[in-house]
Write an enzyme that holds these catalytic residues in place. Structure first.
Site, PDB file in Angstrom:
ATOM      1  N   GLU A  85       0.643  12.770   2.208  1.00  0.00           N
ATOM      2  CA  GLU A  85       1.931  12.063   2.199  1.00  0.00           C
ATOM      3  C   GLU A  85       1.865  10.757   2.978  1.00  0.00           C
ATOM      4  O   GLU A  85       2.834  10.017   3.053  1.00  0.00           O
ATOM      5  CB  GLU A  85       3.019  12.972   2.794  1.00  0.00           C
ATOM      6  CG  GLU A  85       3.723  13.850   1.774  1.00  0.00           C
ATOM      7  CD  GLU A  85       2.792  14.849   1.091  1.00  0.00           C
ATOM      8  OE1 GLU A  85       2.460  14.603  -0.075  1.00  0.00           O
ATOM      9  OE2 GLU A  85       2.396  15.849   1.709  1.00  0.00           O
ATOM     10  N   ASN A 131      -2.189  16.195  -3.597  1.00  0.00           N
ATOM     11  CA  ASN A 131      -1.756  15.080  -4.437  1.00  0.00           C
ATOM     12  C   ASN A 131      -2.509  13.805  -4.047  1.00  0.00           C
ATOM     13  O   ASN A 131      -2.898  13.636  -2.900  1.00  0.00           O
ATOM     14  CB  ASN A 131      -0.253  14.856  -4.219  1.00  0.00           C
ATOM     15  CG  ASN A 131       0.062  14.521  -2.760  1.00  0.00           C
ATOM     16  OD1 ASN A 131       0.050  15.402  -1.919  1.00  0.00           O
ATOM     17  ND2 ASN A 131       0.296  13.257  -2.459  1.00  0.00           N
ATOM     18  N   ASP A 141       3.594  15.075  -7.105  1.00  0.00           N
ATOM     19  CA  ASP A 141       3.245  15.756  -5.853  1.00  0.00           C
ATOM     20  C   ASP A 141       2.793  17.193  -6.115  1.00  0.00           C
ATOM     21  O   ASP A 141       3.085  18.092  -5.347  1.00  0.00           O
ATOM     22  CB  ASP A 141       4.406  15.731  -4.840  1.00  0.00           C
ATOM     23  CG  ASP A 141       3.995  16.266  -3.474  1.00  0.00           C
ATOM     24  OD1 ASP A 141       2.823  16.082  -3.094  1.00  0.00           O
ATOM     25  OD2 ASP A 141       4.845  16.877  -2.794  1.00  0.00           O
TER      26      ASP A 141
HETATM   27  O1  PQQ Z   1      -0.732  16.554   1.712  1.00  0.00           O
HETATM   28  C1  PQQ Z   1      -0.768  17.069   2.825  1.00  0.00           C
HETATM   29  O2  PQQ Z   1      -1.498  16.669   3.726  1.00  0.00           O
HETATM   30  C2  PQQ Z   1       0.101  18.257   3.075  1.00  0.00           C
HETATM   31  C3  PQQ Z   1      -0.059  19.057   4.204  1.00  0.00           C
HETATM   32  C4  PQQ Z   1       0.767  20.195   4.385  1.00  0.00           C
HETATM   33  C5  PQQ Z   1       0.466  21.030   5.593  1.00  0.00           C
HETATM   34  O3  PQQ Z   1      -0.565  20.734   6.245  1.00  0.00           O
HETATM   35  O4  PQQ Z   1       1.155  21.952   5.959  1.00  0.00           O
HETATM   36  C6  PQQ Z   1       1.765  20.464   3.386  1.00  0.00           C
HETATM   37  C7  PQQ Z   1       1.808  19.598   2.259  1.00  0.00           C
HETATM   38  N1  PQQ Z   1       1.002  18.528   2.131  1.00  0.00           N
HETATM   39  C8  PQQ Z   1       2.736  19.803   1.179  1.00  0.00           C
HETATM   40  O5  PQQ Z   1       2.717  19.056   0.191  1.00  0.00           O
HETATM   41  C9  PQQ Z   1       3.651  20.889   1.231  1.00  0.00           C
HETATM   42  O6  PQQ Z   1       4.442  21.093   0.298  1.00  0.00           O
HETATM   43  C10 PQQ Z   1       3.619  21.732   2.364  1.00  0.00           C
HETATM   44  C11 PQQ Z   1       4.409  22.828   2.687  1.00  0.00           C
HETATM   45  C12 PQQ Z   1       3.981  23.239   3.911  1.00  0.00           C
HETATM   46  C13 PQQ Z   1       4.473  24.351   4.746  1.00  0.00           C
HETATM   47  O7  PQQ Z   1       3.805  24.647   5.731  1.00  0.00           O
HETATM   48  O8  PQQ Z   1       5.521  24.958   4.412  1.00  0.00           O
HETATM   49  N2  PQQ Z   1       2.947  22.461   4.322  1.00  0.00           N
HETATM   50  C14 PQQ Z   1       2.708  21.528   3.397  1.00  0.00           C
END
Ligand code: PQQ
Length: 537
Positions: A160, A226, A276
């Protein structure tokens, strides 16, 4: 009967052969002890068992890693490193930690501050700390490393924030970096032609979730996030005619040789992703009967709504089918090319200044990180699913280090059709069809545990920890943990007694992605942070 790694085994099946707790007696489960984790917010740890010691982490760093007596919960040691204040601005999706890994007397902890630490299992003393990534670019570590042969492997976040992903192999004895494999090819490297201009520089493809390891094939598998930014036109064409701009190796699975980090094969789930749809969900091993033969496969319930079965040795696509209702960004997957067949006329592909309406699944996916389980006895996979859709539109914007690099408007999360927002599904991965489903008026159900006792365990956002009949989905028992449960449970047996453990404590920052629907998550239960351990009295 033990639980040595996050996913129960290195194939992340989350299945236990234990039968002491079964469909007829599970109603008698009682709390044996609880451990307060010392933090609130986003508890995602699955404990692991080493000897008679349970290792569990809290959120925020992890602020605390505990080694406790697995029978009593008595704390043997606690590791509480200083984690920089304000680190949550660099964690896209809350200050999670999913737990630790272990080998040869060493406990490995991936930290939000971009370090991996090794601890002495006996004392909790730090043996080494290695900086893997600068977290101020928006790259935090939220998942336990994967121990494979002679290396400890970690990825990190940043999909992100426009960070460029890599997987890193460390020497378990010294912490020295042995290899680093970029998940986005550098300028002039093979695969860089799949990125428009120099968009690969900030290409994302962060391997932020759990890896799997097949020691026989000597392959480690990681999914990638993504591509960055979410707005696809920055990385290629603004249409479903994506041409060469597939954006390797984002939204893919990578099979790598743990000895040198080389990519042996890859399969891209969502080429030129515009939604995403991270490809990071756990990669689960099974031996499935396919055309009369038992084939070692990888299964993944992808965020994009398709359930994939791939040959574990070579990445060949064996089948792909929608595992939730309403998937509309693609009508299927072409079995010859492995490419998704996108909805006609770009209708569901957000473009620059062109809104795609009512796209399903939503950006959080048809399933997020909360792990599924595979039960070879029932032949079923148990999946926590999400039924949300969205509107999304590309907008202009520049990369700024350490800040969200999304370039989209996505202000509308919508409930999918059918009057429910999520639920747990039992899925036959051979026939690729639903066997039963428990629908939920909320989303973000917790990860799953399957047992040979015929019982499936999981929690939900209201904080209910449930036992289900694996064959029918009927609820057999529940316990109110007092805060939302997204973490996946585990089970272990000591001195002839089977225990079931789960961490409770709901996410705080994820709801911001969902507008009014996010408020329902907040209202579902207060924040918390505790480990509960159950057994039959
Ligand atoms: O692209 C990333 O670096 C990244 C990291 C993380 C993460 O490390 O928890 C999430 C996401 N994306 C993500 O897209 C996402 O929907 C998500 C949900 C969660 C959670 O812990 O509930 N982490 C993450």
């Amino acid at each position: 009967q033990s639980w040595p790694v996050y996913g129960g085994d290195t194939g992340n099946t989350r299945f236990s052969p234990s039968t002491q707790i079964n469909t007829s007696n599970v109603k008698n489960l009682k709390v044996q002890w609880a451990l307060q984790l010392g933090t609130l917010r986003s508890q995602e740890s699955t404990p692991i068992l080493v000897g008679d010691t349970l290792l569990v982490t809290s959120s925020f760093g992890p602020k605390n890693t505990f080694a406790v007596n697995a029978k009593t919960g008595e704390v043997k040691w606690r590791y509480s490193p200083d984690i920089p204040k304000g680190i949550d601005q660099f964690a896209c999706c809350d200050v999670n930690n999913r737990g630790v890994s272990f080998a040869d007397g060493r406990v490995f902890v991936g930290r939000l501050d971009g370090n991996v630490a090794a601890l002495d299992i006996k004392t909790g003393k730090e043996l080494w700390v290695t900086k893997v990534v600068d977290y101020t670019q928006g790259s935090v570590i939220t998942s336990p490393p994967t121990v494979a042969g002679k290396v400890v492997i970690t990825g990190y976040g940043g999909g992100e924030y426009g960070a460029r992903g890599s997987l890193v192999g460390l020497d378990p004895a010294t912490g020295k970096e042995v290899w680093r494999t970029w998940t986005v090819p550098g300028a002039g490297e093979k695969g860089s032609e799949t990125w428009k201009g120099d968009s690969n520089k900030n290409g994302g493809a962060a391997a932020w979730n759990i890896g799997s390891y097949d020691p026989k094939l000597n392959l480690v598998y990681y999914g990638t996030s993504n591509p960055s930014p979410w707005s696809a036109v920055v990385r290629g064409n603004d249409s479903s005619n994506i041409g060469p701009y597939t954006n390797l190796y984002s939204a893919s699975v990578l099979a790598i040789n743990p000895d040198d980090g080389k990519i042996v094969w890859h399969y891209q789930f969502t080429p030129h992703d515009a939604w995403d749809y991270d490809g990071v969900n756990e990669l689960v091993f099974a031996d499935l009967p396919i055309e009369g033969k038992k084939v070692p496969v990888i299964m993944q319930a992808n965020r994009n709504g398709f359930f994939y079965v791939l040959d574990r040795a070579n990445g060949k696509l064996l089948s792909a089918k929608q595992f939730v209702d309403g998937v509309n960004w693609a009508t299927g997957v072409d079995m010859k090319t492995g490419m998704p067949i996108e909805a006609p006329g770009n209708a569901k592909r957000p473009g620059m200044g062109r809104k795609a309406s009512n796209v399903c699944p939503n950006l959080i996916g048809a399933k997020n990180w909360m792990p599924m389980s595979w039960d070879a006895q029932t032949g079923l996979v148990y999946i926590p699913t999400i039924n949300l859709c969205m509107d999304m539109e590309g907008i202009a914007g520049d990369y700024k280090r350490g800040q969200f690099f999304l370039n989209v408007n996505f202000d509308l999360a919508k409930q999918g059709a059918g009057g429910y927002m999520g639920g747990v599904k039992a899925w036959d991965p051979v026939k690729q069809q639903t066997v039963w489903m428990n629908k939920d008026d909320l989303f973000y159900s917790g990860g799953m545990l399957s047992t040979a006792g015929g019982v499936v365990f999981h929690g939900d956002l209201k904080g209910m920890f449930k036992a289900l009949d694996a064959k029918t989905g009927k609820e057999l028992w529940h316990f109110n943990t007092g805060s939302g449960v997204t973490a996946a449970p585990m089970t272990y047996t000591l001195d002839g007694k089977q225990y079931v453990a789960v961490v409770s404590g709901r996410t705080l920052s994820i709801p911001a992605f969902f507008g009014p629907l996010g408020e329902k998550m907040v209202d579902a239960s207060p924040e918390g942070g505790a480990l509960f351990v159950f057994a039959l009295n």
